[in-house]
Design a protein around this motif. Structure first.
Motif, PDB file in Angstrom:
ATOM      1  N   SER A 348       0.883  -1.160   0.000  1.00 22.23           N
ATOM      2  CA  SER A 348       0.000   0.000   0.000  1.00 22.23           C
ATOM      3  C   SER A 348       0.919   1.207   0.000  1.00 22.23           C
ATOM      4  CB  SER A 348      -0.900  -0.012   1.228  1.00 22.23           C
ATOM      5  OG  SER A 348      -1.816   1.048   1.168  1.00 22.23           O
ATOM      6  N   ALA A 349       0.773   2.065  -1.002  1.00 26.33           N
ATOM      7  CA  ALA A 349       1.635   3.254  -1.150  1.00 26.33           C
ATOM      8  C   ALA A 349       3.105   2.841  -0.985  1.00 26.33           C
ATOM      9  CB  ALA A 349       1.231   4.348  -0.186  1.00 26.33           C
ATOM     10  N   ASN A 350       3.891   3.602  -0.267  1.00 26.39           N
ATOM     11  CA  ASN A 350       5.327   3.352  -0.207  1.00 26.39           C
ATOM     12  C   ASN A 350       5.833   3.255   1.225  1.00 26.39           C
ATOM     13  OD1 ASN A 350       5.905   3.731  -3.135  1.00 26.39           O
ATOM     14  ND2 ASN A 350       5.143   5.781  -2.712  1.00 26.39           N
ATOM     15  N   VAL A 351       6.946   2.535   1.383  1.00 25.73           N
ATOM     16  CA  VAL A 351       7.663   2.545   2.658  1.00 25.73           C
ATOM     17  C   VAL A 351       9.063   3.091   2.390  1.00 25.73           C
ATOM     18  CG1 VAL A 351       6.379   0.585   3.609  1.00 25.73           C
ATOM     19  CG2 VAL A 351       8.516   0.175   2.380  1.00 25.73           C
ATOM     20  N   GLY A 352       9.832   3.278   3.452  1.00 29.56           N
ATOM     21  CA  GLY A 352      11.209   3.732   3.283  1.00 29.56           C
ATOM     22  C   GLY A 352      11.273   5.171   2.815  1.00 29.56           C
ATOM     23  N   ALA A 353      12.289   5.474   2.015  1.00 28.69           N
ATOM     24  CA  ALA A 353      12.561   6.868   1.642  1.00 28.69           C
ATOM     25  C   ALA A 353      11.433   7.466   0.814  1.00 28.69           C
ATOM     26  CB  ALA A 353      13.874   6.948   0.866  1.00 28.69           C
ATOM     27  N   MET A 354      10.648   6.625   0.137  1.00 27.26           N
ATOM     28  CA  MET A 354       9.583   7.166  -0.709  1.00 27.26           C
ATOM     29  C   MET A 354       8.250   7.301   0.023  1.00 27.26           C
ATOM     30  SD  MET A 354      10.150   6.058  -4.638  1.00 27.26           S
ATOM     31  CE  MET A 354       9.899   4.297  -4.469  1.00 27.26           C
ATOM     32  N   ALA A 355       8.211   6.978   1.289  1.00 31.73           N
ATOM     33  CA  ALA A 355       6.949   7.065   2.036  1.00 31.73           C
ATOM     34  C   ALA A 355       6.540   8.519   2.201  1.00 31.73           C
ATOM     35  CB  ALA A 355       7.108   6.409   3.402  1.00 31.73           C
ATOM     36  N   GLY A 356       5.272   8.773   2.009  1.00 35.58           N
ATOM     37  CA  GLY A 356       4.726  10.113   2.249  1.00 35.58           C
ATOM     38  C   GLY A 356       3.684  10.046   3.339  1.00 35.58           C
ATOM     39  N   ASN A 357       3.369  11.201   3.927  1.00 34.60           N
ATOM     40  CA  ASN A 357       2.345  11.228   4.971  1.00 34.60           C
ATOM     41  C   ASN A 357       0.964  11.278   4.341  1.00 34.60           C
ATOM     42  OD1 ASN A 357       4.057  11.076   7.180  1.00 34.60           O
ATOM     43  ND2 ASN A 357       4.379  13.290   7.239  1.00 34.60           N
TER      44      ASN A 357
ATOM     45  N   TYR B 108      10.207  25.407   1.163  1.00 36.75           N
ATOM     46  CA  TYR B 108      10.493  25.140  -0.254  1.00 36.75           C
ATOM     47  C   TYR B 108      10.868  23.693  -0.541  1.00 36.75           C
ATOM     48  CZ  TYR B 108      15.451  25.857   1.106  1.00 36.75           C
ATOM     49  OH  TYR B 108      16.677  25.777   1.689  1.00 36.75           O
ATOM     50  N   ASP B 109      10.975  22.859   0.494  1.00 41.80           N
ATOM     51  CA  ASP B 109      11.246  21.441   0.243  1.00 41.80           C
ATOM     52  C   ASP B 109       9.932  20.688   0.055  1.00 41.80           C
ATOM     53  OD1 ASP B 109      10.570  21.788   2.990  1.00 41.80           O
ATOM     54  OD2 ASP B 109      11.467  19.847   3.476  1.00 41.80           O
ATOM     55  N   GLY B 110      10.028  19.517  -0.557  1.00 40.25           N
ATOM     56  CA  GLY B 110       8.826  18.731  -0.843  1.00 40.25           C
ATOM     57  C   GLY B 110       8.976  17.284  -0.395  1.00 40.25           C
ATOM     58  N   GLN B 111       7.842  16.572  -0.406  1.00 38.83           N
ATOM     59  CA  GLN B 111       7.832  15.156  -0.018  1.00 38.83           C
ATOM     60  C   GLN B 111       8.522  14.308  -1.099  1.00 38.83           C
ATOM     61  OE1 GLN B 111       5.739  12.899   2.296  1.00 38.83           O
ATOM     62  NE2 GLN B 111       6.008  14.565   3.753  1.00 38.83           N
ATOM     63  N   PRO B 112       8.949  13.101  -0.719  1.00 39.70           N
ATOM     64  CA  PRO B 112       9.557  12.199  -1.704  1.00 39.70           C
ATOM     65  C   PRO B 112       8.606  11.933  -2.879  1.00 39.70           C
ATOM     66  CG  PRO B 112       9.817  11.335   0.510  1.00 39.70           C
ATOM     67  CD  PRO B 112       8.903  12.508   0.615  1.00 39.70           C
ATOM     68  N   VAL B 113       9.183  11.533  -3.998  1.00 41.88           N
ATOM     69  CA  VAL B 113       8.370  11.254  -5.190  1.00 41.88           C
ATOM     70  C   VAL B 113       8.675   9.861  -5.713  1.00 41.88           C
ATOM     71  CG1 VAL B 113       8.146  13.631  -5.988  1.00 41.88           C
ATOM     72  CG2 VAL B 113      10.151  12.311  -6.659  1.00 41.88           C
ATOM     73  N   ASN B 114       7.659   9.222  -6.244  1.00 42.46           N
ATOM     74  CA  ASN B 114       7.822   7.960  -6.964  1.00 42.46           C
ATOM     75  C   ASN B 114       7.262   8.207  -8.367  1.00 42.46           C
ATOM     76  OD1 ASN B 114       7.880   5.421  -8.005  1.00 42.46           O
ATOM     77  ND2 ASN B 114       6.874   4.434  -6.259  1.00 42.46           N
ATOM     78  N   PRO B 115       8.147   8.624  -9.293  1.00 44.41           N
ATOM     79  CA  PRO B 115       7.670   9.076 -10.612  1.00 44.41           C
ATOM     80  C   PRO B 115       6.754   8.061 -11.282  1.00 44.41           C
ATOM     81  CG  PRO B 115      10.024   9.471 -10.390  1.00 44.41           C
ATOM     82  CD  PRO B 115       9.619   8.655  -9.192  1.00 44.41           C
ATOM     83  N   LYS B 116       6.962   6.769 -10.997  1.00 39.90           N
ATOM     84  CA  LYS B 116       6.142   5.742 -11.639  1.00 39.90           C
ATOM     85  C   LYS B 116       4.679   5.862 -11.256  1.00 39.90           C
ATOM     86  CE  LYS B 116       9.393   2.335 -10.895  1.00 39.90           C
ATOM     87  NZ  LYS B 116       9.679   0.968 -10.491  1.00 39.90           N
TER      88      LYS B 116
END
Lengths: 508, 508
Positions: A348-357, B108-116
């Motif tokens: 479900s969504a992402n874990v680790g560095a790509m996890a978002g709130n 100015y910073d943003g959350q991680p991204v998963n381009p896919k």
């Protein structure tokens, strides 16, 4: 126990004179050919073989045809009536005067790969030697080049190296070793290499049905799965059935900020964990109604064979880093005779560095149900679906529409793979005993006899469509990471496998 | 209700002559500059701004300094004492005779991204216009080029477009509009743009502490988060606190064939779902002991403000495809005033086409705990850990060693992000009322007053370190996919935001 031990000793002594010679001659042939055999096998492993990759799958089939041609076997593709079916590769050798026909089975397709999950230096379709499993500190052998001596304790890593191109490799090379060593064949031999095993042998029944006459035999030998954990050769008389289920639980239509909507918007990951958690109790028993109801009890000879399987639990626990296995004290071998409900994967969504709130839009799970004798695919899957419904879910077979989203508080999509039932061959059939005897000739210690593998193959189709006798003779090491990253085969097991298959080919 | 309505009417009429003029002049300036403003904003959004990407993060800071220079603001970077701290960008404008100092904050910073995960044609750092959110069928506008008219109903898609480069954009352009339109400034203005907000404002306290004198003020205005779901402007007097926890449950050391080991080898995904499921009951209440214990009740004026927030639940349910929200009937606004336990992400092995029939080696989950007034980060995280221990887990802060694997049946690694507590500013402070009045001048309808956002910002640090008054004035649309794929800002909200920020800058 005494009688059993006596039987093995007797077998070893009565047939050792002839068998030793055969085994030694096969071995000598292999020793002289190691570079050639391994170069060819590495080339074979370089062809991607994920079942769904139809272009490359056909390249694998073509490669096997070429392997057959090189060995003087006239091969052909057996397709099914459904367009797009991945063909099986078939070959046949008739032996004048032979009274029996044996078909050797392996499959050339492999499980999906996620190259990112493979260890550094390892790629699914770039076979390389490693000194040991990477999980045990194995190192990549960077200096190897064709022609160098090959240490038999090395492993060759790559998708399919163990599951199950090793079957193709050992079968065809066993045949070649017998022929080149001028050891007379005694049975008609057939070869059948499937290309859809890892997706549930979708069209195998159709192929059997269409080519029923070509596939007539006294015995199928299945070269798939691992030898016993102890390293001993094993003969298996059955398999569990298998079916996959894919579950998707839905949350909001778009991912939501977990602060701005948290406590209000349903979280599909939380719903999924509650759903899955409801399926097992704290003693690892499946709580789905009727899940164990159909199980046919083991026969006396099956129970007896099970009791003599070496207990490897202490070694396994150590190797795998497990302090306490599931099953509440029941033995490993007995647990493999029961149906399972396993979570293969969860996301479900992402874990680790790509996890978002965020509150995710969906949660997915893949389940793997293993079936034993008595279980039936449709009925077992139906029980899981009934259980899901009982948790308040509206079960769909498609992405929910807007109308369905408005109507039902809890929505789930459930799809299933092609599944198949379990199969077991009676251990006391005369031809089953002959297989035991043949495999025993290759080992100085008693081999392991198993009423059923924990793993699965669509062997029930062989029984149902072809009325065939089926016995499994696995060749690869148990710690081969099959179905996962860093799959590997130990070189010595390939060499042993050639000797084992050659012995079985000489059944009269 | 009558009194309240009357108050708003009074405000609108008494200040409308002057304010209308200001708003109109700001608008005229913006209308003449739309291409320039949007070109600059698109360039800004093209610089990747994931918090952890320190190289690109500094390019963003440099870009903001350049934006300030163009507008005649002398900017500088404020670093913290810890090496490697991402600097905040600071600027200051002193106004002769001004008695108040207002600091405008954005990050100015943003959350991680998963381009896919982004929709086709959308990339996190290639800003493009879309006609509507992609989830609502929005289409990519492929023909747009600089200089073309910009439809204010379009959205600009890209990471940071809403959260929170929109804050930087509207603040600096509001200032520019006032100066270029020759509207006299009335307060000293400061600008503070943070670069570590999305990773928990790790060093914000240190930066505040080091630059305490520079940051002295009467009021901080926080331009972050979305306007109300109704589309009305909102003034917020608090935020929830936030802290992330990362959980990893361990299974066998290598992935195992689910048939050959199924029922015996513990499945970490099953363990994880049972653990997470134990954290909430079927009424969506967190079952962790003491989880709601510290919550400070809302004040009378907070309750009153909450009661007058427009109820958007029906519209939200429709838009988001939710038949029944969590919370067992409690209102949306009230639920946002409670602590949360949210699953941000969940993963074990693979789902979909890459799923294999295996027992995974581990299962990971990321939790997001939102805190309200009274909650304290260490205490709340401690309660979750106590709960995990009570489920029989040995809690580690590292990957398990072989010895730990042999000793403990249930192993989990728990780590946490930098968290912070909630904050609330009393709504009846005079300066708080002035912010309300200023924002009200930009809207013909009553604006929304919210005691606390559901979202989080480290505003407790502003109170604790700087003893500052903090009020949030969000500018972006609520349906902006912040923190997720396909993040976007509606163009009209950028234009409105410039007018809103300009109004607040004129507080005397």
């Amino acid at each position: 126990m005494f009688a059993k031990t006596f039987l093995f000793v007797a077998l070893i002594s009565t047939i050792s004179a002839n068998a030793q010679t055969t085994q030694q001659r096969v071995r000598q042939y292999r020793q002289a050919q190691e570079t050639t055999l391994m170069d060819e096998y590495r080339e074979f492993l370089s062809i991607p073989n994920v079942s769904a990759d139809s272009v490359n799958i056909r390249k694998n089939a073509a490669f096997i045809l070429q392997m057959m041609r090189k060995r003087g076997i006239s091969g052909m593709l057996l397709d099914g009536p459904t367009p797009g079916t991945t063909p099986a590769v078939f070959g046949e050798v008739r032996v004048p005067g032979a009274t029996k026909t044996i078909v050797f089975y392996a499959h050339y397709d492999g499980q999906p790969v996620n190259p990112k999950q493979w260890a550094e230096g390892l790629q699914p379709f770039v076979p390389v030697f490693i000194t040991a499993p990477v999980e045990q500190g194995g190192k990549l052998i960077t200096t190897y080049k064709s022609g160098d001596p090959i240490d038999p304790t090395w492993r060759l890593a790559g998708r399919g190296s163990a599951d199950d191109k090793a079957g193709v490799m050992t079968i065809l090379n066993a045949y070649d070793a017998l022929v080149k060593s001028k050891i007379p064949l005694t049975a008609n031999l057939k070869f059948f290499f499937e290309g859809e095993e890892e997706i549930g042998s979708t069209h195998l029944g159709e192929i059997f049905d269409k080519h029923r006459d070509k596939l007539a035999s006294d015995l199928w030998i299945i070269a798939d799965g691992p030898r016993h954990v102890s390293g001993k050769p094993v003969v298996q008389f059955g398999v569990r059935g298998d079916v996959n289920m894919h579950l998707t639980v839905y949350g909001p239509k778009r991912p939501l900020h977990s602060g701005n909507y948290g406590n209000w918007a349903p979280n599909p990951a939380m719903r999924m964990v509650k759903l899955l958690a409801s399926m097992k109790d704290d003693n690892d028993q499946v709580m789905i109604k009727g899940f164990y109801e159909d199980v046919v009890p083991l026969t006396a000879s099956e129970r007896k064979a099970m009791a003599s399987v070496p207990n490897m639990e202490a070694a396994l626990k150590k190797e795998l880093g497990i302090a306490q296995p599931d099953g509440n004290g029941t033995s490993f071998v007995e647990l493999l005779m029961r149906p399972t409900l396993n979570i293969n994967g969860l996301q479900s969504a992402n874990v680790g560095a790509m996890a978002g709130n965020i509150i995710p839009t969906k949660a997915e799970a893949v389940l793997d149900l293993r079936l034993v004798r008595g279980n039936e695919v449709v009925r077992q899957v139906g029980r899981v679906i009934d259980h899901i419904r009982a948790q308040g879910y509206q079960v769909l077979d498609h992405e929910p529409t807007d109308a369905e989203r408005q109507q039902y508080p809890k929505l789930i999509k459930v799809t299933q793979g092609t599944g198949y039932n379990a199969q077991r061959t009676p251990m006391d059939l005369p031809i089953a005993q002959e297989v035991i005897n043949a495999v025993q000739t290759t080992s100085s210690e008693p081999i392991v006899l198993s009423p059923s593998s924990g793993g699965s193959l669509p062997l029930y189709l062989f029984e149902k469509v072809l009325k065939a006798n089926v016995v499994s003779v696995p060749v690869v090491n148990y710690d081969n990471n099959q179905h996962a990253e860093n799959e590997n085969v130990k070189v010595q097991y390939l060499w042993d496998g050639i000797e084992i298959m050659a012995a079985v080919m000489l059944i009269k």
